[in-house]
Design a protein around this motif. Structure first.
Motif, PDB file in Angstrom:
ATOM      1  N   GLY A 105      49.299  42.846  45.609  1.00 51.14           N
ATOM      2  CA  GLY A 105      47.980  43.323  45.097  1.00 51.14           C
ATOM      3  C   GLY A 105      48.144  43.747  43.771  1.00 51.14           C
ATOM      4  O   GLY A 105      49.247  44.182  43.412  1.00 51.14           O
ATOM      5  N   GLN A 141      46.605  35.016  42.886  1.00 51.63           N
ATOM      6  CA  GLN A 141      45.515  35.924  42.494  1.00 51.63           C
ATOM      7  C   GLN A 141      46.204  36.826  41.259  1.00 51.63           C
ATOM      8  O   GLN A 141      45.360  37.171  40.373  1.00 51.63           O
ATOM      9  N   SER A 142      47.071  37.735  41.522  1.00 54.16           N
ATOM     10  CA  SER A 142      47.504  38.579  40.562  1.00 54.16           C
ATOM     11  C   SER A 142      47.975  38.113  39.310  1.00 54.16           C
ATOM     12  O   SER A 142      47.900  38.587  38.352  1.00 54.16           O
ATOM     13  N   SER A 177      47.769  36.222  47.270  1.00 56.28           N
ATOM     14  CA  SER A 177      47.826  37.302  46.452  1.00 56.28           C
ATOM     15  C   SER A 177      48.409  37.197  45.387  1.00 56.28           C
ATOM     16  O   SER A 177      48.072  37.732  44.303  1.00 56.28           O
ATOM     17  N   THR A 201      52.210  36.776  51.566  1.00 55.41           N
ATOM     18  CA  THR A 201      51.350  37.283  50.406  1.00 55.41           C
ATOM     19  C   THR A 201      51.394  36.164  49.150  1.00 55.41           C
ATOM     20  O   THR A 201      51.078  36.477  47.914  1.00 55.41           O
TER      21      THR A 201
END
Length: 930
Positions: free
Chosen positions: A594, A360-361, A357, A354
């Motif tokens: 996410g 990105q978070s 992600s 992950t």
């Protein structure tokens, strides 16, 4: 002389001879006007006869011949303006011609003048066009009834002085003649009995076309009005004309052309809107919408700047994100084995998968998010408060301060009169009027409320159905795509995952459901609002607005609320995952790392024969609910950028770009695609103001909960300040601290990943435990898998953050609202100044009028003035009376130091411009009496 030549439709013309050719007139500049009166024969045809009105045409110059053509906004005489147009097509229904004859007869009885264009002259050869003109007497009567304001004095209040560095805004300015198409006047309600009190240079231009067609629309106040005739097909369309045809926009100067040039073109996106011209052309109701939309867009600029700063902070602090570094570190994240996210179909995985992600978070979930959420709570308040001030300024400038809603929006609806047969005495007017009994009103309210709740529940059921679909097909996609050929596709093969396939298909289904429900919502909302039988237009509009927004609120925002507050929050933990509908659908579908993101969803004839009324008839009709949908679209957008802005700080920037385009697209539609709507007044944005206030308050709560429960901010702060060494504030070790341990041996055999689903590294290892995201005691502890004290500390910190943030924002909101007055001080001063002048001028007007009457009453008609029909003799008698009145007028009405030898009676006051004509009229009346 005036004559009609020819009988055929292509040969019909009306000519006006020049006054120079007439031997019966003394004024070379005067033209004799005639009235064309239409009547229906038994064959539904129309005959024409002429009557001499015997009046000169003010504002017209000498001409040899008035050539009438079909591309005009005037009657065939070239003088009377077309204020309104009705179109109809004959069919087999025998009742429609009779209805039209009755309605047109009523219009003529009310003083309106009519002229009909035969169907053979129309583009399709089937459509009749009835042109309507409102003469001065009708306009004056209804202007008096509607309390339409007209100027009585040029404003002496200076405009606001230029602000420092005002040259910076010069590129965004429009020419002064566009921004202020007419001078500033002090105005007051029109009084037909005091026409000489007002500044009336030309009666034909006193009321602009937007006011004239609003007066025309006022004629349909009775239940047999044009709305009913349109609904039953008696007439097919009713509209006022644009002031110039579409194909002439670039060849002549007109209000429509100026709007198109300075407002509707996209190249003017950076320019201010010509609000005064919009109001003058379309009326106050449409003007106030574009004023609100423009102000909302201006305020979005500041929110967009702060959102970009917040996003930039996430980018700049990218390298300082210790948590993401630990997740991506092969020795840390690569060594942490995570438990399966679901039973059977999900396998073990490593935390460093992950990595992307998590980075990105961080762009949207960082320390700046908290600041931005607080800023947006204050921004909403500033937007609403400053809009009230802008609205108050427009109310004054557009003569809406004393706007009587009782005369406009509160008039009784024709549908209410038709459906309510019972009558009772109105305690205010003492007149009998229809009413709806309380028992019937209560029953209709219950049915309406039940219907609203049913449809809102249907939306929630559809959302649950989509969630169930996601859970049901995830396992199916996982099985199908495990050995799918798409795995071997280069570059994108690894991106095609069961999660992606499930999300894409579920989003498409959700979109289709939203569109289908929207289709039915509109009809259901109108139906139940009609069923309630609201008494007034304003009540009807407010009820429909609230119902439609409730539907749209649940329809558009329910998915966002699910993602923000429910998705992934109740999944359970390994060995005890939560299921829906028994043991069939597992709710653990969250993609690790996410974060929630906000989503948004010709003619046949030659041009010279294409008449003005046909051109406008072929345009789209701007319906009564047209402006409602424009507001609804923007308010739904407002909800997205305020309710969930903490999830996506770039939402205001996207909304700003959308609105810049929206203003110009709407302007283009209004100026080129829509018929000119009937102008109507509105002093504010109505029920939408209260909706915005509710959304503003709710946005503070939702953003506080998003930051507390969806963001990872609070757990990080608790770890930073409580569980770590206080001498060294760092986030190192946070990832390991936020993961709990589960014993693989305690996972049930029927919940273990199926054969072949586990990665190769897991089969070749002797791993006995796995990790999962939670704060629970490890296996072997006396409270194993129960929540730890750290979990309760974090929960307490989240609740404390929500309470503190809400109170801080609400206190600031109320303080800002208290500090900013709703009405600017200069507007208050102007209102007081205008009211003072109205009282002073009206007082002086009545005093001077009384003095004049006293003057005339003391001078009887001289005996030497023998009554005669001769115009010259009457004029001589009038002058004799004027001379006799001169001495007393000088003593009573004029200043004491006036020269007594003055030969004529001077004007007693500038506020009484018609005094001399009043003396003449009185003397003429005296001659006739004698």
């Amino acid at each position: 002389m005036q004559r009609i030549t020819g009988k055929e439709r292509d040969e019909t013309s009306i000519e006006l001879k020049s006054a120079e050719d007439s031997q019966t007139t003394d004024d070379p500049d005067a033209l004799t006007a005639f009235r064309i009166i239409l009547h229906s024969d038994e064959n539904n045809g129309h005959g024409i006869y002429l009557s001499d009105r015997g009046s000169s045409l003010p504002g017209h110059t000498e001409t040899d011949k008035l050539q009438w053509n079909r591309d005009t906004v005037f009657f065939r005489d070239g003088v009377r303006r077309i204020d309104f147009v009705l179109s109809y097509v004959e069919d087999k229904d025998e009742k429609k011609p009779e209805r039209r004859r009755e309605f047109e007869a009523n219009l003529e009885k009310a003083g309106l003048e009519l002229e009909t264009e035969d169907r053979r002259d129309s583009d399709d050869g089937r459509t009749y066009f009835l042109k309507i003109h409102a003469p001065w007497e009708v306009l004056a009567t209804y202007a008096d009834v509607l309390k339409i304001k007209v100027p009585f004095k040029l404003s002496d209040v200076p405009h606001a002085q230029d602000v420092p560095l005002g040259w910076l805004s010069q590129p965004f300015r429009l020419p002064e003649k566009i921004m202020r198409p007419q001078p500033d006047y002090f105005t007051t309600a029109f009084d037909k009995g005091k026409t000489d009190f007002f500044l009336i240079n030309d009666k034909d231009s006193l009321f602009p076309p937007s006011t004239r067609n609003r007066i025309e629309d006022r004629q349909e106040k009775y239940k047999k009005g044009i709305k009913r005739l349109l609904s039953n097909g008696t007439y097919t369309a009713a509209f006022p004309l644009h002031d110039v045809r579409l194909f002439q926009l670039g060849s002549c100067e007109s209000e429509r052309y100026n709007l198109y040039k300075n407002w509707a073109r996209f190249l003017c996106f950076y320019k201010e809107q010509p609000l005064n011209l919009i109001r003058k052309y379309y009326g106050e109701k449409i003007g106030i919408y574009f004023a609100w939309l423009g102000f909302y867009t201006e305020m979005l600029f500041f929110a967009a700047v702060m959102g970009v700063i917040c996003f930039a902070y996430g980018l700049l602090s990218y390298d300082d994100n210790i948590s993401s570094k630990e997740i991506c570190d092969p020795s840390i994240g690569g060594s942490i084995v995570m438990c399966p996210l679901c039973d059977k179909k999900c396998s073990f995985w490593k935390l460093n998968s992950t990595c992307l992600s998590s980075w990105q978070s961080h762009l949207f979930d960082n320390e700046g998010t908290v600041f931005f959420a607080i800023f947006m709570g204050i921004w909403v308040t500033l937007f609403l408060e400053f809009w009230k001030r802008r609205q108050a300024r427009l109310e004054y400038e557009w003569d809406l301060v004393d706007f009587e809603e009782q005369q406009q929006q509160l008039q009784m609806r024709p549908e209410f009169e038709m459906k309510c047969t019972r009558k009772r005495m109105n305690p205010i007017t003492k007149e009998s009027e229809p009413y709806l009994p309380m028992s019937s009103k209560l029953a209709r309210f219950c049915i309406s409320g039940t219907t609203v709740l049913f449809w809102m529940s249907l939306i929630v059921a559809c959302i649950i159905g989509v969630i169930a679909y996601r859970l049901a097909v995830f396992a199916a996609f996982a099985s199908i795509m495990k050995d799918s050929p798409t795995r071997n596709i280069q570059l994108v093969g690894n991106l095609i995952t069961p999660q992606l396939a499930t999300s894409v298909t579920a989003s498409c289904i959700n979109f289709v459901i939203i569109m289908i429900l929207n289709f039915f919502y509109e009809r259901v909302a109108v139906w139940i609002t009609d069923m309630e039988i609201p008494k007034t237009h304003l009540e009807y509009e407010n009820k429909l607005t609230m119902k439609m927004f409730l539907f749209q609120f649940v329809n558009y925002y329910s998915s966002c609320f699910y993602v923000a507050f429910f998705k992934g929050k109740f999944v359970g933990h390994p060995g005890n995952y939560t299921y829906m509908f028994g043991e069939y659908l597992s709710v653990c579908q969250c993609d690790p790392g996410g974060s929630p993101h906000t989503l948004r969803k010709g003619r046949h004839q030659p041009e010279n024969q294409y008449s003005r009324w046909e051109q406008d008839n072929d345009l789209l009709n701007f319906t009564q609910l047209g402006l409602f949908y424009e507001y609804l679209e923007m308010v739904v957008q407002f909800g997205f950028i305020t309710l969930f802005v903490a999830s996506f700080p770039l939402a205001p920037l996207l909304a700003l770009c959308n609105n810049i385009l929206e203003i110009r697209v709407d302007a283009w539609k209004f100026t080129t695609q829509f018929r000119r709507p009937v102008a109507s007044k509105a002093r504010n944005i109505g029920a939408w103001q209260e909706i915005l206030n509710v959304v503003a308050i709710l946005s503070v709560v939702t953003n506080a909960f998003i930051v507390a429960f969806t963001s990872d901010m609070i757990p990080r702060l608790v770890y930073l300040y409580s569980t770590h060494n206080k001498d060294e504030l760092t986030m190192r070790g946070y990832v390991n601290n936020s993961l709990s341990v589960y014993s693989i041996s305690q996972i049930r055999l029927d919940s273990m990943p199926e054969d072949g689903d586990s990665p190769s590294w897991y089969s070749n290892s002797s791993i006995t435990t796995c990790r999962y995201r939670d704060y629970r005691y490890p296996p072997g502890h006396q409270k194993q898998y129960d929540h730890t004290m750290q979990f309760w500390h974090i929960l307490a910190a989240k609740m404390a953050f929500i309470i503190i943030m809400e109170h801080v924002v609400f206190v600031v909101k109320f303080f800002v609202a208290w500090m900013i007055p709703d009405v600017p001080s200069e507007v208050k001063a102007r209102i007081k100044r205008e009211r003072y002048l109205i009282q002073e001028y009206l007082h002086n007007y009545e005093v001077e009028k009384l003095k004049l009457q006293l003057c005339l009453s003391n001078f009887p008609v001289p005996a030497s003035a023998t009554p005669t029909r001769n115009a010259t003799s009457t004029a001589n008698t009038t002058m004799t009376n004027m001379d006799a009145c001169s001495e007393l007028c000088t003593e009573v009405l004029c200043p004491l130091d006036t020269d007594e030898t003055t030969a004529e009676c001077p004007s007693p006051s500038p506020s009484l411009p018609g005094w001399k004509s009043t003396l003449e009229s009185r003397d003429m009346a005296g001659d006739a009496t004698a």
